[in-house]
Design a protein around this motif. Sequence first.
Motif, mmCIF file in Angstrom:
data_model
loop_
_atom_site.group_PDB
_atom_site.id
_atom_site.type_symbol
_atom_site.label_atom_id
_atom_site.label_comp_id
_atom_site.label_asym_id
_atom_site.label_seq_id
_atom_site.Cartn_x
_atom_site.Cartn_y
_atom_site.Cartn_z
ATOM 1 N N MET A 71 -7.574 -9.430 16.694
ATOM 2 C CA MET A 71 -7.164 -8.931 18.005
ATOM 3 C C MET A 71 -6.333 -9.955 18.783
ATOM 4 S SD MET A 71 -8.044 -5.885 18.084
ATOM 5 C CE MET A 71 -9.166 -4.702 17.349
ATOM 6 N N TYR A 72 -6.777 -11.200 18.782
ATOM 7 C CA TYR A 72 -6.029 -12.226 19.510
ATOM 8 C C TYR A 72 -4.742 -12.586 18.769
ATOM 9 C CZ TYR A 72 -9.840 -12.719 22.829
ATOM 10 O OH TYR A 72 -10.775 -12.463 23.805
ATOM 11 N N GLY A 73 -4.775 -12.423 17.432
ATOM 12 C CA GLY A 73 -3.544 -12.612 16.672
ATOM 13 C C GLY A 73 -2.514 -11.550 17.025
ATOM 14 N N MET A 74 -2.981 -10.318 17.205
ATOM 15 C CA MET A 74 -2.102 -9.230 17.628
ATOM 16 C C MET A 74 -1.522 -9.511 19.007
ATOM 17 S SD MET A 74 -4.164 -5.829 16.357
ATOM 18 C CE MET A 74 -3.158 -4.789 17.422
ATOM 19 N N THR A 75 -2.344 -10.066 19.891
ATOM 20 C CA THR A 75 -1.872 -10.410 21.238
ATOM 21 C C THR A 75 -0.748 -11.424 21.173
ATOM 22 O OG1 THR A 75 -4.070 -9.990 22.169
ATOM 23 C CG2 THR A 75 -2.564 -11.331 23.482
ATOM 24 N N ALA A 76 -0.919 -12.444 20.326
ATOM 25 C CA ALA A 76 0.119 -13.472 20.171
ATOM 26 C C ALA A 76 1.408 -12.853 19.638
ATOM 27 C CB ALA A 76 -0.373 -14.569 19.234
ATOM 28 N N MET A 77 1.285 -11.926 18.690
ATOM 29 C CA MET A 77 2.466 -11.268 18.140
ATOM 30 C C MET A 77 3.157 -10.404 19.188
ATOM 31 S SD MET A 77 1.748 -10.232 14.189
ATOM 32 C CE MET A 77 0.373 -9.159 14.547
ATOM 33 N N MET A 78 2.363 -9.745 20.037
ATOM 34 C CA MET A 78 2.944 -8.936 21.106
ATOM 35 C C MET A 78 3.810 -9.798 22.015
ATOM 36 S SD MET A 78 -0.280 -6.462 22.109
ATOM 37 C CE MET A 78 0.547 -5.664 23.476
ATOM 38 N N VAL A 79 3.309 -10.984 22.364
ATOM 39 C CA VAL A 79 4.057 -11.899 23.235
ATOM 40 C C VAL A 79 5.359 -12.319 22.559
ATOM 41 C CG1 VAL A 79 4.038 -14.171 24.333
ATOM 42 C CG2 VAL A 79 1.996 -12.727 24.427
ATOM 43 N N VAL A 80 5.283 -12.654 21.270
ATOM 44 C CA VAL A 80 6.477 -13.066 20.525
ATOM 45 C C VAL A 80 7.485 -11.927 20.455
ATOM 46 C CG1 VAL A 80 7.353 -13.772 18.262
ATOM 47 C CG2 VAL A 80 5.249 -14.791 19.154
ATOM 48 N N PHE A 81 7.014 -10.701 20.201
ATOM 49 C CA PHE A 81 7.910 -9.545 20.126
ATOM 50 C C PHE A 81 8.614 -9.307 21.454
ATOM 51 C CE2 PHE A 81 5.372 -7.312 16.519
ATOM 52 C CZ PHE A 81 5.914 -8.216 15.609
ATOM 53 N N VAL A 82 7.880 -9.448 22.560
ATOM 54 C CA VAL A 82 8.490 -9.244 23.877
ATOM 55 C C VAL A 82 9.590 -10.272 24.118
ATOM 56 C CG1 VAL A 82 8.094 -9.290 26.373
ATOM 57 C CG2 VAL A 82 6.444 -8.173 24.882
ATOM 58 N N LEU A 83 9.334 -11.510 23.709
ATOM 59 C CA LEU A 83 10.322 -12.576 23.897
ATOM 60 C C LEU A 83 11.577 -12.360 23.056
ATOM 61 C CD1 LEU A 83 7.975 -15.706 23.917
ATOM 62 C CD2 LEU A 83 9.218 -14.763 25.868
ATOM 63 N N ARG A 84 11.423 -11.665 21.932
ATOM 64 C CA ARG A 84 12.540 -11.490 21.004
ATOM 65 C C ARG A 84 13.158 -10.097 21.063
ATOM 66 N NH1 ARG A 84 10.461 -13.363 15.217
ATOM 67 N NH2 ARG A 84 12.611 -12.750 14.735
ATOM 68 N N SER A 85 12.675 -9.230 21.942
ATOM 69 C CA SER A 85 13.115 -7.838 21.968
ATOM 70 C C SER A 85 13.700 -7.460 23.321
ATOM 71 C CB SER A 85 11.916 -6.920 21.654
ATOM 72 O OG SER A 85 11.307 -7.265 20.438
ATOM 73 N N PRO A 86 14.306 -6.285 23.428
ATOM 74 C CA PRO A 86 14.769 -5.795 24.730
ATOM 75 C C PRO A 86 13.614 -5.713 25.719
ATOM 76 C CG PRO A 86 15.692 -4.474 22.958
ATOM 77 C CD PRO A 86 14.679 -5.369 22.326
ATOM 78 N N ALA A 87 13.891 -5.979 26.989
ATOM 79 C CA ALA A 87 12.844 -6.037 28.009
ATOM 80 C C ALA A 87 12.089 -4.717 28.155
ATOM 81 C CB ALA A 87 13.450 -6.436 29.350
ATOM 82 N N GLY A 88 12.712 -3.623 27.737
ATOM 83 C CA GLY A 88 12.041 -2.328 27.821
ATOM 84 C C GLY A 88 10.739 -2.295 27.040
ATOM 85 N N LEU A 89 10.683 -3.031 25.925
ATOM 86 C CA LEU A 89 9.458 -3.102 25.133
ATOM 87 C C LEU A 89 8.349 -3.805 25.908
ATOM 88 C CD1 LEU A 89 10.832 -3.921 21.574
ATOM 89 C CD2 LEU A 89 9.514 -1.920 22.228
ATOM 90 N N GLY A 90 8.736 -4.822 26.685
ATOM 91 C CA GLY A 90 7.746 -5.528 27.506
ATOM 92 C C GLY A 90 7.132 -4.613 28.545
ATOM 93 N N ILE A 91 7.975 -3.788 29.175
ATOM 94 C CA ILE A 91 7.468 -2.819 30.155
ATOM 95 C C ILE A 91 6.516 -1.836 29.485
ATOM 96 C CG2 ILE A 91 8.112 -0.939 31.716
ATOM 97 C CD1 ILE A 91 8.861 -3.639 32.824
ATOM 98 N N TYR A 92 6.900 -1.368 28.304
ATOM 99 C CA TYR A 92 6.065 -0.422 27.549
ATOM 100 C C TYR A 92 4.697 -1.021 27.254
ATOM 101 C CZ TYR A 92 4.318 1.488 23.103
ATOM 102 O OH TYR A 92 3.524 1.970 22.091
ATOM 103 N N TRP A 93 4.666 -2.248 26.754
ATOM 104 C CA TRP A 93 3.391 -2.872 26.409
ATOM 105 C C TRP A 93 2.569 -3.226 27.649
ATOM 106 C CZ3 TRP A 93 5.873 -5.650 21.773
ATOM 107 C CH2 TRP A 93 5.398 -5.076 20.578
ATOM 108 N N LEU A 94 3.235 -3.674 28.698
ATOM 109 C CA LEU A 94 2.521 -4.033 29.923
ATOM 110 C C LEU A 94 1.819 -2.815 30.514
ATOM 111 C CD1 LEU A 94 1.821 -6.086 32.133
ATOM 112 C CD2 LEU A 94 4.001 -5.533 33.237
ATOM 113 N N ILE A 95 2.562 -1.723 30.665
ATOM 114 C CA ILE A 95 1.966 -0.499 31.203
ATOM 115 C C ILE A 95 0.887 0.027 30.262
ATOM 116 C CG2 ILE A 95 2.422 1.871 31.942
ATOM 117 C CD1 ILE A 95 3.545 -0.333 33.769
#
Length: 302
Positions: free
Chosen positions: A251-275
């Motif tokens: 679970m915490y590994g998935m969290t770390a990957m989510m952060v990395v994906f947001v940093l490397r992806s369009p900001a829209g993905l960050g909004i999607y995951w945050l919400i």
Amino acid sequence: MKKKKILLIAVLIMAVFVLSGCSKDVTSAIGTGKFKLEDIFIYPMAGLMWLLAWLSKNIFGVASYGVIIILATIVVRTMAWPIYAKSNDLGLKMKLVEPEAQKIQRKYKDKQDQQSQQRMQMEMMQLYKKYGIGLSGCIMPFIQMPIFIGFYRTISRMPETLKVEGHWLNVFDTTKFLGIDLTLGQEGSSYQKNAVIILAILVGITQVVSLIISQRRQKKLKEEQVSDIPEYRRQQNPNQKQTEMTMNIVMYGMTAMMVVFVLRSPAGLGIYWLIGNIYSTFQSYIGHINSAKRLEYLKNKH
């Protein structure tokens, strides 16, 4: 049996998450090129975003890409709520089963011969059957995975899609949200770069907070469930701690990957995951409120 299923679910979740993030076809526009298997899941999500944009434009006169992402995330998460409820029921049933399962394990604790072990397995299977616990309940969480992956891939491919003149999804009046261009990542102005970094941090924080809250509630519910059992009879399977540790790592590994994906992806993905994280926390809270009543109902039912 329970531990193996938990480990299998954890490994499969990690595998799906990694594969979705490592897909090579992130930048192609939706509906261009050859039809791919993932398009089965992408088109319904893209259609939902188009419908919400059309409604927004006709009701409010404007269709903001950021607002549509938020609304679509809420709609998709709400659509998957019945699946979440079924999964929550499975967790409650497993807690009901635990005291009786421990009795069976104590009964055969000193009997290691094959015949006794087979009888123990039979009694455990009858116990699971009594409470309606089967493999179908364990795979319920995976039913919602195509929905979430489809939405994730839709958002991933939207930036290139919106560049195609006349594309049926090119219906948004603005792609900026709070000054952030949701079709871009860290490229561009310093404001854009800092905003994406902050967004990634918020995604990580909300995910960790959601996990901690969920774990504490599960622990409290488990303690309440065995509160009437004397301390000396509360046995914990020696593999249970290892299983819980494995789940935490996943679970915490998935969290770390989510952060990395947001940093490397369009900001829209960050909004999607945050919400999505905020909604999941709300969903967990509602589930927790109803858990006590639901647990009592299941107890009386069986």
